[in-house]
Design a protein around this motif. Structure first.
Motif, PDB file in Angstrom:
ATOM      1  N   LEU A 330       0.845  -1.185   0.000  1.00  0.00           N
ATOM      2  CA  LEU A 330       0.000   0.000   0.000  1.00  0.00           C
ATOM      3  C   LEU A 330       0.882   1.237   0.000  1.00  0.00           C
ATOM      4  CD1 LEU A 330      -2.852  -0.818   2.561  1.00  0.00           C
ATOM      5  CD2 LEU A 330      -2.721  -1.332   0.135  1.00  0.00           C
ATOM      6  N   GLU A 331       0.612   2.133  -0.952  1.00  0.00           N
ATOM      7  CA  GLU A 331       1.323   3.404  -0.984  1.00  0.00           C
ATOM      8  C   GLU A 331       0.555   4.426  -0.163  1.00  0.00           C
ATOM      9  OE1 GLU A 331       2.701   4.750  -4.870  1.00  0.00           O
ATOM     10  OE2 GLU A 331       2.042   2.827  -5.694  1.00  0.00           O
ATOM     11  N   LYS A 332       1.292   5.289   0.500  1.00  0.00           N
ATOM     12  CA  LYS A 332       0.646   6.336   1.275  1.00  0.00           C
ATOM     13  C   LYS A 332      -0.201   7.213   0.353  1.00  0.00           C
ATOM     14  CE  LYS A 332       1.509  10.382   4.147  1.00  0.00           C
ATOM     15  NZ  LYS A 332       2.507  11.277   4.761  1.00  0.00           N
ATOM     16  N   GLY A 333      -1.463   7.424   0.746  1.00  0.00           N
ATOM     17  CA  GLY A 333      -2.340   8.311   0.002  1.00  0.00           C
ATOM     18  C   GLY A 333      -3.030   7.693  -1.199  1.00  0.00           C
ATOM     19  N   LYS A 334      -2.708   6.435  -1.544  1.00  0.00           N
ATOM     20  CA  LYS A 334      -3.349   5.795  -2.687  1.00  0.00           C
ATOM     21  C   LYS A 334      -4.556   4.999  -2.201  1.00  0.00           C
ATOM     22  CE  LYS A 334      -2.611   2.671  -6.580  1.00  0.00           C
ATOM     23  NZ  LYS A 334      -1.664   1.773  -7.280  1.00  0.00           N
ATOM     24  N   LEU A 335      -5.749   5.425  -2.594  1.00  0.00           N
ATOM     25  CA  LEU A 335      -6.967   4.789  -2.114  1.00  0.00           C
ATOM     26  C   LEU A 335      -7.028   3.328  -2.534  1.00  0.00           C
ATOM     27  CD1 LEU A 335      -9.717   7.496  -2.802  1.00  0.00           C
ATOM     28  CD2 LEU A 335      -8.296   7.184  -0.779  1.00  0.00           C
ATOM     29  N   VAL A 336      -7.491   2.493  -1.608  1.00  0.00           N
ATOM     30  CA  VAL A 336      -7.692   1.072  -1.892  1.00  0.00           C
ATOM     31  C   VAL A 336      -9.029   0.637  -1.303  1.00  0.00           C
ATOM     32  CG1 VAL A 336      -5.260   0.427  -1.992  1.00  0.00           C
ATOM     33  CG2 VAL A 336      -6.429   0.424   0.200  1.00  0.00           C
ATOM     34  N   ILE A 337      -9.459  -0.540  -1.704  1.00  0.00           N
ATOM     35  CA  ILE A 337     -10.684  -1.138  -1.171  1.00  0.00           C
ATOM     36  C   ILE A 337     -10.301  -2.173  -0.129  1.00  0.00           C
ATOM     37  CG2 ILE A 337     -12.538  -2.750  -1.760  1.00  0.00           C
ATOM     38  CD1 ILE A 337     -12.874  -1.194  -4.367  1.00  0.00           C
ATOM     39  N   LEU A 338     -10.963  -2.136   0.999  1.00  0.00           N
ATOM     40  CA  LEU A 338     -10.744  -3.103   2.075  1.00  0.00           C
ATOM     41  C   LEU A 338     -12.047  -3.861   2.296  1.00  0.00           C
ATOM     42  CD1 LEU A 338      -9.192  -4.379   4.412  1.00  0.00           C
ATOM     43  CD2 LEU A 338      -9.748  -2.381   5.806  1.00  0.00           C
ATOM     44  N   LYS A 339     -11.995  -5.169   2.071  1.00  0.00           N
ATOM     45  CA  LYS A 339     -13.192  -5.989   2.252  1.00  0.00           C
ATOM     46  C   LYS A 339     -13.551  -6.071   3.730  1.00  0.00           C
ATOM     47  CE  LYS A 339     -11.688  -8.794  -1.657  1.00  0.00           C
ATOM     48  NZ  LYS A 339     -11.135 -10.107  -2.047  1.00  0.00           N
ATOM     49  N   ASN A 340     -14.824  -6.187   3.987  1.00  0.00           N
ATOM     50  CA  ASN A 340     -15.287  -6.280   5.369  1.00  0.00           C
ATOM     51  C   ASN A 340     -14.882  -7.618   5.981  1.00  0.00           C
ATOM     52  OD1 ASN A 340     -16.738  -5.414   7.689  1.00  0.00           O
ATOM     53  ND2 ASN A 340     -18.413  -6.785   7.127  1.00  0.00           N
ATOM     54  N   HIS A 341     -14.625  -7.612   7.266  1.00  0.00           N
ATOM     55  CA  HIS A 341     -14.263  -8.812   8.016  1.00  0.00           C
ATOM     56  C   HIS A 341     -14.864  -8.679   9.403  1.00  0.00           C
ATOM     57  CE1 HIS A 341     -11.789 -11.604  10.365  1.00  0.00           C
ATOM     58  NE2 HIS A 341     -11.464 -12.199   9.219  1.00  0.00           N
ATOM     59  N   ARG A 342     -15.274  -9.796   9.985  1.00  0.00           N
ATOM     60  CA  ARG A 342     -15.955  -9.741  11.285  1.00  0.00           C
ATOM     61  C   ARG A 342     -15.065  -9.204  12.401  1.00  0.00           C
ATOM     62  NH1 ARG A 342     -16.341 -16.204  12.834  1.00  0.00           N
ATOM     63  NH2 ARG A 342     -14.215 -16.762  12.226  1.00  0.00           N
ATOM     64  N   ASP A 343     -13.757  -9.199  12.200  1.00  0.00           N
ATOM     65  CA  ASP A 343     -12.842  -8.681  13.219  1.00  0.00           C
ATOM     66  C   ASP A 343     -12.380  -7.255  12.928  1.00  0.00           C
ATOM     67  OD1 ASP A 343     -13.023 -11.053  14.532  1.00  0.00           O
ATOM     68  OD2 ASP A 343     -11.162 -11.890  13.735  1.00  0.00           O
TER      69      ASP A 343
END
Length: 647
Positions: A330-343
């Motif tokens: 992950l680069e600083k400031g580069k938007l990404v998608i994070l999948k949901n997780h129960r934790d």
């Protein structure tokens, strides 16, 4: 590649989505410019957005942009302009590196733009202003600049002008065409720049460009461009200016949670629940792997023993769907998608938090988000469908935490709370679409309370029973108003804990249902003395409870009055329709604050009224003005901002 997260903010109907559409076209991301009227813009894709012609959900776009001073990837964030969706705007601010604030020519800075400017200043986001619709209002933007100066507390710098041929020139492109006074304005915020400029007799360095570059990020300079989002005039120049100015340094916002800020939550086909997140620092593949291994098993995660060289089937994926290669870091400031997780706790406006606790989907709203005074009571037509509707409502809250859901187990009903009338209407529309199941929906409920009138009343509370053989004892107290909506109790005498608890619970219970059937607030019970009788303590406490309940409630009919939320409304309407609009507001007991003539025969008026009186006003306005009247409403319910209702 240099990444820049740029938010577009504006008052409703100022041209924010039109500007986004034009930027996407200029960057080559779309082949034709869509229009709000035709319902074919890239940003407004929800059916409710198309039908109403307004943005109700934040959208994200990634576009490449080349300038003479470098290549950039702009992460463009188009935000809603309506006040009911304001929480989506405030959630984004921690990650905004630069803000474009769109203002409408021909009028003063309007309410929602004013609010967002104040919030951008508070969070130190550098701002670049764009006065839109100059194709319609030509040079009529002086009022806009004057009101902007009042809001900013300093003069904005206009960096565009018309040449002899009538074309607009922009400072960054042709600084030599502008008068020396403009150059001085760009340097005057910094004494060192001014001195350096004076010492540079040959003019080898243009210090005005240096001042323009760094002034906005220090909150010392507010550059203004102008043009037309509809025709595209000034749009390319605007992007060059935005990228020339230095961005806000976001960094790690807090020591709690991961260095990932949640901007927005979504549900997508094939991916399920996910969040758009902003990395506040670089994260290597090993660090990503460490994060994923700290979570409980995840059904779509890769098998154990995978290489840390490349992370596949990861919780993380690229924000830009055109990117095909695997995400390695992950680069600083580069938007990404994070999948949901129960934790994972993914709350917009906050860092991602890892927790092994169950039930994170039902997290309560953050403390800085006050409960809404607006709600619907919902009842499934078939009791067996309650779980179905509850799941749909929970999904709505997942995407927009501005909503809240409550379940009334005793009646089987559900309650949906929202930020305003429009917010609730759209929420219900989204919940009920694409299903044949029926849901009974109440009219909008608006919170009310009874407020204690200004008073200080001394009371002697005592209750006797069993032919006056048993007594609660004599309680002497003062009932007085507080400075806000709070309920307080103070003891000026030392009492056993059992007695204190009995007095406190009885006092709060007495406040639950006042004379008008609403909770009583704004009062304080100050206990001066209490004479406890001899005998059975439990009997005494029971009688004491009766004495307090009956004694305090006797004071409510003449000493409380009903209050509710107040709504401020702004209306832009043709002068021909002003009379009928004023008549309708009068019937709603609205108080007109101001009326002034805007441009092109438009009248702008401000008024306020009890929120319950303004229900349905937006629809009525459209009917009264044949669809061309526009209104903006803001509702609040605080001690300083409330309406007294008719008793």
């Amino acid at each position: 590649m240099k990444y820049r997260t740029v938010g577009i903010f504006a008052h409703i109907d100022s041209g924010k989505t039109t500007l986004t559409e034009r930027i996407l076209f200029e960057a080559g991301k779309i082949s034709a410019v869509g229009s709000i009227e035709d319902g074919n813009t890239e940003s407004d894709s929800l059916q409710e957005e198309i039908e109403r012609g307004i943005s109700i959900r934040t959208t994200f776009h990634s576009i490449p942009w080349k300038t003479t001073f470098g290549e950039f990837q702009i992460q463009l964030v188009d935000t809603p302009g309506h006040i009911d969706f304001r929480n989506q705007v405030t959630d984004l601010l921690p990650a905004m590196e630069t803000a474009i604030v769109v203002l409408e020519a021909g009028t003063v800075v309007q309410s929602q733009a004013r609010l967002v400017i104040e919030e951008l200043k508070k969070t130190n986001v550098p701002m670049v202003f764009f006065i839109n619709k100059l194709d319609r209002f030509d040079e009529d933007y002086l009022d806009t600049l004057v009101s902007l100066e009042e809001i900013l507390g300093g003069a904005p710098v206009s960096l565009f002008q018309k040449n002899a041929e009538g074309k607009i020139e922009y400072y960054l492109k042709d600084p030599d065409r502008f008068p020396k006074t403009v150059k001085d304005e760009l340097m005057s915020w910094n004494d060192e720049l001014m001195i350096s400029s004076w010492n540079d007799a040959l003019g080898q360095t243009d210090y005005s460009l240096i001042g323009l570059r760094s002034g906005p990020v220090f909150g010392k300079l507010y550059p203004v461009y102008g043009g037309s989002a509809k025709t595209g005039e000034g749009v390319r120049e605007l992007l060059d200016l935005v990228l020339w100015t230095e961005p806000k340094e976001t960094g790690s916002q807090t020591s709690i949670g991961l260095p990932l800020l949640v901007l927005s939550r979504r549900t997508g086909h094939g991916i399920g629940r996910y969040a758009v997140v902003y990395p506040t620092k670089e994260l290597s593949s090993d660090e990503l792997l460490k994060i994923e291994k700290s979570l409980l098993p995840y059904k779509s995660a890769a098998s154990e023993g995978r290489s840390s060289e490349v992370i596949q089937d990861s919780l993380f994926t690229f924000f830009d769907p055109e990117t095909e290669e695997a995400l390695k870091s992950l680069e600083k400031g580069k938007l990404v998608i994070l999948k949901n997780h129960r934790d994972l706790l993914l709350l917009p406006g906050h860092p991602v938090v890892i927790s092994s606790s169950a039930g994170l989907d039902e997290e309560s709203p953050p403390s800085d988000r006050s409960p809404s005074p607006f709600s619907f009571v919902l009842e499934p037509e078939e009791s067996a469908d309650k779980e179905f509707w509850l799941c749909r409502l929970v999904e709505l809250v997942w995407e927009d935490p501005g909503y809240q859901v409550q379940s009334k187990d005793e009646t089987g009903q559900l309650v949906l709370l929202g930020r305003g009338e429009l917010h609730l209407e759209i929420g219900i529309r989204r919940v009920t679409e694409r299903t044949e199941k029926k849901l009974l929906i109440s009219s909008i409920n608006i919170a009310k309370i009874e407020l204690l009138k200004k008073m200080s009343h001394k009371v002697a509370l005592e209750h006797r029973a069993f032919e006056d053989q048993k007594s609660s004892g004599a309680l002497i107290a003062v009932l007085e108003d507080t400075a806000d909506f709070s309920k307080q109790i103070a003891f000026e005498v030392s009492l056993p804990e059992e007695v204190k608890n009995s007095i406190e619970t009885s006092f709060l219970e007495a406040c639950l249902h006042g004379f008008y059937g609403e909770e009583v607030a704004g009062l304080k019970l100050r206990v001066l003395s209490y004479e406890m009788p001899k005998g059975d303590l439990q009997v005494t406490l029971t009688l004491l409870k009766v004495a307090i309940l009956s004694g305090i409630k006797e004071l409510f009919p003449s000493n409380t009055y009903l209050v509710g939320p107040l709504t401020e409304v702004e209306v832009m309407v043709d002068a021909d329709h002003l009379g009928v609009v004023l008549s309708d507001l009068s019937r709603r007991s609205a108080k007109v604050v101001s009326i002034w003539e805007a441009v092109a025969g438009k009248s702008h008026l401000k008024a306020n009224a009890p929120a319950q009186n303004l229900l349905g006003f937006s629809g009525a306005l459209r009917n009264m003005t044949k669809g061309i009247g526009i209104s903006w409403e803001r509702t609040a319910f605080t001690y300083e901002f409330h309406a007294v209702l008719k008793e």
